[in-house]
Structure formats: C-alpha cells, structure tokens
Design a protein around this motif. Structure first.
Motif, PDB file in Angstrom:
ATOM      1  N   GLY A   3      45.782  32.896  16.254  1.00  0.00           N
ATOM      2  CA  GLY A   3      45.959  32.195  17.603  1.00  0.00           C
ATOM      3  C   GLY A   3      46.217  30.658  17.488  1.00  0.00           C
ATOM      4  N   ASN A   4      45.218  29.937  17.944  1.00  0.00           N
ATOM      5  CA  ASN A   4      45.262  28.374  17.728  1.00  0.00           C
ATOM      6  C   ASN A   4      44.224  28.159  16.736  1.00  0.00           C
ATOM      7  OD1 ASN A   4      46.877  28.256  19.962  1.00  0.00           O
ATOM      8  ND2 ASN A   4      45.395  28.138  21.603  1.00  0.00           N
ATOM      9  N   GLU A   5      43.772  28.952  15.821  1.00  0.00           N
ATOM     10  CA  GLU A   5      42.742  28.584  14.900  1.00  0.00           C
ATOM     11  C   GLU A   5      43.352  29.041  13.501  1.00  0.00           C
ATOM     12  OE1 GLU A   5      38.690  30.092  15.149  1.00  0.00           O
ATOM     13  OE2 GLU A   5      39.049  30.727  17.043  1.00  0.00           O
ATOM     14  N   GLN A   6      42.922  27.849  12.500  1.00  0.00           N
ATOM     15  CA  GLN A   6      43.130  28.327  11.208  1.00  0.00           C
ATOM     16  C   GLN A   6      42.069  28.680  10.389  1.00  0.00           C
ATOM     17  OE1 GLN A   6      45.497  24.772   9.721  1.00  0.00           O
ATOM     18  NE2 GLN A   6      46.967  24.919  11.276  1.00  0.00           N
ATOM     19  N   VAL A   7      41.923  29.822   9.765  1.00  0.00           N
ATOM     20  CA  VAL A   7      40.984  30.180   9.183  1.00  0.00           C
ATOM     21  C   VAL A   7      41.059  30.030   7.575  1.00  0.00           C
ATOM     22  CG1 VAL A   7      39.505  31.968   8.444  1.00  0.00           C
ATOM     23  CG2 VAL A   7      40.469  31.966  10.886  1.00  0.00           C
ATOM     24  N   GLU A   8      40.488  29.206   6.827  1.00  0.00           N
ATOM     25  CA  GLU A   8      40.534  28.918   5.491  1.00  0.00           C
ATOM     26  C   GLU A   8      40.338  30.071   4.688  1.00  0.00           C
ATOM     27  OE1 GLU A   8      39.283  25.593   2.054  1.00  0.00           O
ATOM     28  OE2 GLU A   8      38.404  25.577   3.856  1.00  0.00           O
ATOM     29  N   LEU A   9      41.163  30.010   3.662  1.00  0.00           N
ATOM     30  CA  LEU A   9      41.050  31.470   2.644  1.00  0.00           C
ATOM     31  C   LEU A   9      40.528  30.878   1.292  1.00  0.00           C
ATOM     32  CD1 LEU A   9      44.428  33.114   3.566  1.00  0.00           C
ATOM     33  CD2 LEU A   9      42.094  33.702   4.618  1.00  0.00           C
ATOM     34  N   LEU A  10      39.404  31.478   0.683  1.00  0.00           N
ATOM     35  CA  LEU A  10      38.928  31.251  -0.756  1.00  0.00           C
ATOM     36  C   LEU A  10      38.960  32.344  -1.701  1.00  0.00           C
ATOM     37  CD1 LEU A  10      35.452  29.600   0.892  1.00  0.00           C
ATOM     38  CD2 LEU A  10      37.715  28.343   0.500  1.00  0.00           C
ATOM     39  N   ASN A  11      38.714  32.014  -2.886  1.00  0.00           N
ATOM     40  CA  ASN A  11      38.924  32.823  -3.947  1.00  0.00           C
ATOM     41  C   ASN A  11      37.596  33.845  -3.639  1.00  0.00           C
ATOM     42  OD1 ASN A  11      40.811  32.248  -5.896  1.00  0.00           O
ATOM     43  ND2 ASN A  11      39.882  30.336  -6.139  1.00  0.00           N
ATOM     44  N   SER A  12      37.968  35.283  -3.822  1.00  0.00           N
ATOM     45  CA  SER A  12      37.024  36.401  -3.780  1.00  0.00           C
ATOM     46  C   SER A  12      37.405  37.459  -4.533  1.00  0.00           C
ATOM     47  CB  SER A  12      36.839  36.674  -2.221  1.00  0.00           C
ATOM     48  OG  SER A  12      38.162  37.332  -1.716  1.00  0.00           O
ATOM     49  N   SER A  13      36.841  38.711  -4.348  1.00  0.00           N
ATOM     50  CA  SER A  13      37.520  39.900  -5.388  1.00  0.00           C
ATOM     51  C   SER A  13      38.768  40.329  -4.908  1.00  0.00           C
ATOM     52  CB  SER A  13      36.350  40.858  -4.979  1.00  0.00           C
ATOM     53  OG  SER A  13      36.414  41.455  -3.537  1.00  0.00           O
ATOM     54  N   LEU A  14      39.348  39.876  -3.727  1.00  0.00           N
ATOM     55  CA  LEU A  14      40.519  40.313  -3.128  1.00  0.00           C
ATOM     56  C   LEU A  14      41.679  39.291  -3.249  1.00  0.00           C
ATOM     57  CD1 LEU A  14      39.468  42.658  -0.015  1.00  0.00           C
ATOM     58  CD2 LEU A  14      40.358  43.393  -2.575  1.00  0.00           C
ATOM     59  N   ILE A  15      40.975  37.957  -2.933  1.00  0.00           N
ATOM     60  CA  ILE A  15      41.871  37.055  -2.881  1.00  0.00           C
ATOM     61  C   ILE A  15      41.949  35.877  -4.184  1.00  0.00           C
ATOM     62  CG2 ILE A  15      42.216  34.592  -1.508  1.00  0.00           C
ATOM     63  CD1 ILE A  15      41.352  36.001   0.839  1.00  0.00           C
ATOM     64  N   HIS A  16      43.045  35.468  -4.769  1.00  0.00           N
ATOM     65  CA  HIS A  16      43.012  34.650  -5.776  1.00  0.00           C
ATOM     66  C   HIS A  16      43.864  33.781  -5.777  1.00  0.00           C
ATOM     67  CE1 HIS A  16      42.805  33.611  -9.956  1.00  0.00           C
ATOM     68  NE2 HIS A  16      44.157  33.426 -10.204  1.00  0.00           N
ATOM     69  N   ILE A  17      43.356  32.295  -5.732  1.00  0.00           N
ATOM     70  CA  ILE A  17      44.348  31.203  -5.685  1.00  0.00           C
ATOM     71  C   ILE A  17      44.281  30.221  -6.922  1.00  0.00           C
ATOM     72  CG2 ILE A  17      44.497  29.101  -4.252  1.00  0.00           C
ATOM     73  CD1 ILE A  17      43.139  30.375  -1.889  1.00  0.00           C
ATOM     74  N   PHE A  18      45.413  29.923  -7.194  1.00  0.00           N
ATOM     75  CA  PHE A  18      45.550  29.245  -8.760  1.00  0.00           C
ATOM     76  C   PHE A  18      46.484  27.889  -8.337  1.00  0.00           C
ATOM     77  CE2 PHE A  18      47.952  28.091 -12.412  1.00  0.00           C
ATOM     78  CZ  PHE A  18      46.869  27.982 -13.281  1.00  0.00           C
ATOM     79  N   THR A  19      45.884  26.795  -8.734  1.00  0.00           N
ATOM     80  CA  THR A  19      46.592  25.525  -8.137  1.00  0.00           C
ATOM     81  C   THR A  19      47.044  24.980  -9.716  1.00  0.00           C
ATOM     82  OG1 THR A  19      45.828  25.271  -6.167  1.00  0.00           O
ATOM     83  CG2 THR A  19      46.764  23.197  -7.200  1.00  0.00           C
TER      84      THR A  19
END
Length: 343
Positions: A63-79
C-alpha cells in the motif's frame, strides 16, 4: 509568515541535492518477474554515480508503506561496494510474496534517486506430483514395514500437510489396534509410514495424501501401496528324549546361520582329532607289544662241545605247551685222521 520560510528552506534543500549529485542514478532489474510458487526469486540493484558515501536497502511496498527486508533463513542480501551493486534473493516464494520490491539507494545521507522497483507475480501450484512406494509389499508377522511418500513442495510449506489412508479410511481409524509411526519433512518433500511389529490385520491398501488447507487442495499418487502380512511358520519340535536329540537340535537350529555352520565344523574337527589320537595310541601299543615279545624269545640254538642243541619254544596265547623248551640231540660226524681214510 511561517509558510514563506518553509518554502524557502525546501528550495535550498532541493537545490543542494541537485548540485551535489546531479548524475547519480539507480537501475533495478528485472522490472517485472513471474515465478512459480516454491521457487527462488532473484533481483539486482546497481548504483551509478561518483559519490563514495552511499548505501542500499531493500523494501517491499504494501500500500503506502515500505517494509524493510533483512537477511534471514529465506532472504539473502549481498552488497558489493566496489561494483556498487546489491543482489537480493528470496527462497521458496509463497503466494503472499507477490507485490513490488524496491531498492532504495541513499547518497551522501540525503539524495535518493528515483526507482520504480520490481513487480513480482507468483503463480500458484495445483499439482503436488505425489509418488509413493509401489507394491505389493510382502512381509511376515513381527516385521517393520515402511512406505515412503515423495511430493513437490509448495511455498513456505506452513500450510501443507500429509495424511495416510488404509482401505479408504484414515490410518488413525483403520489401525486402532495396530502400531505405526509417521515421519515427515515438508521442506524436503518427504514422508513415511512405518507399521511396527506388523500383524496380519495390517494388510491392506495404503495411500499417501498431500494437501494444503487454505485452498482445500489434496493430491495423491493415485496408486495405493498393497501390503500383505502373512503368519510366521512354526518351528518343528524335536524329541529331547531320543539319543543325540540335544546335539541334533542344536545343529538344526543354527544350520541356517553362521553359528550353526561354525558349530558343525567344530564338532567335525573334534571327531577327527579323537580318531587320529586313537589310531596313534593303537599303533604305539602294537609296536610296544611286538618289542616286548621279541625280547622274551630265547636263542634258537646253543652249542656245547660236540653236541648242538636247538631251543624250540612254542608261544601261543591260546594254548600253553606242556614243556616250555624241547631239546633235540644232534650228533656230528667225527673228523677223519690223515692216512686212515676209509673207502
């Protein structure tokens, strides 16, 4: 009075941002992506600009919100700072994961280049591709019988379930008197049913059902596992009163295994050893008797002057002679003198 001041401050802020990083931009790929439920979602965000003070964060727009996504067992973020890019991975996507994902880049703690993000569409799975152990499965009473079931995983697996039927009834109802064990790993797409210490009453047709509650979906392999449990044959009784019954029963009981074979070989070795020992003792006794008998014999002849005596001894075990020794007189012809030969 406060409105003109606010507009002036806003103008200064925008002007400073534009002058600071006029050539900076963000490219997020893909712009649109469609993935199947349970698969992996991949996205990438790249920053173009000369600034060395920048950071990247990932959000999901609700909707009008932005939920931040962080590293977890299912999410992997590499910068990767040197290449100024960030990779985003979401494993085992579910239907609720559809929506817009946004890569937000902050430059010099203020400037945020425009980015439309990635539109993600999730396709639901209706076929679980269930497979189970084929039959028939033949076992005897007392054995453990295991039926395996493999299926396609769906999403987070939290809404999935596995159930077992026997002859059209839930296994909990059909096997009230039986003993069984159910194991499952929804993430790995595996389940099993084990009939422990099976009895004849456990015979029947078993079916593995895989379903999902929110959609009321159920899928089976369509082929039941036919289990046949038969009675164990009784062992024949042996007569313990007959001669050799104990040895025969011991050897017969173990003839089917390694213990029986070893026992039989040991028995044969003992018998062979005893036979050789007896044969050796018999040979020794015979030789000793012959030596003793030979030592008791007197010389066959003896010579005294002109008489020669022959010593005859009859030694028989059955009949003893009247006299142990018989002497026979043997006379020799006297020698002739020279010149007195008789014609």
């Amino acid at each position: 009075m406060w409105l003109p001041c606010l507009l002036f401050l806003l103008f200064l802020h925008v002007g400073s941002i534009m002058n600071a990083v006029p050539d900076s931009s963000v490219i997020q790929t893909p712009a649109n992506v469609t993935v199947e439920e349970g698969s992996t979602l991949n996205m990438q965000c790249r920053f173009n600009g000369d600034s060395t003070k920048w950071s990247i964060k990932w959000y999901k727009v609700k909707g009008n919100e932005q939920v931040e996504l962080l590293n977890s067992s299912l999410i992997h973020i590499f910068t990767h700072l040197k290449d100024k890019l960030s990779n985003f991975t979401l494993k085992s996507v579910d239907l609720k994961d559809d929506g817009t994902y946004l890569c937000n880049v902050v430059i010099d703690a203020a400037f945020q280049p425009l980015n439309k993000g990635t539109k993600v569409t999730i396709i639901g799975i209706t076929d679980f591709e269930v497979n189970q152990t084929s039959g028939p499965i033949h076992e005897v009473e007392g054995a453990d019988v295991t039926i395996e079931c493999r299926f396609r995983t769906v999403g987070r697996n939290s809404s999935m379930y596995v159930s077992w039927d026997k002859d059209g009834l839930a296994v909990e109802q059909a096997n009230k008197t039986g003993s069984y064990r159910i194991t499952q790993n929804l993430r790995a797409g595996f389940a099993s049913l084990t009939l422990t210490n099976a009895t004849v009453s456990d015979s029947g047709l078993y079916v593995c059902n895989v379903g999902r509650e929110p959609r009321n979906q159920t899928k089976s392999s369509g082929i039941a596992s036919h289990v046949v449990i038969t009675k164990r044959d009784k062992q024949p009784e042996t007569d313990s009163g007959s001669p050799g019954a104990g040895i025969g029963a011991g050897i017969g009981a173990g003839a089917g295994g390694a213990a029986g074979i070893l026992l039989l070989l040991l028995l044969l070795s003992v018998l062979a050893w005893r036979y050789k020992k007896r044969a050796k003792e018999s040979t020794t006794e015979t030789e000793a008797a012959a030596t003793k008998e030979a030592g008791t014999h007197l010389p066959l002849t003896s010579r005294q002057k002109e008489l020669t005596y022959a010593s005859l001894r009859f030694n028989k075990k059955e009949v003893e002679p009247d006299a142990g020794v018989i002497y026979a007189e043997v006379r020799t012809k006297p020698k002739q003198r020279a010149g007195n030969s008789q014609i």
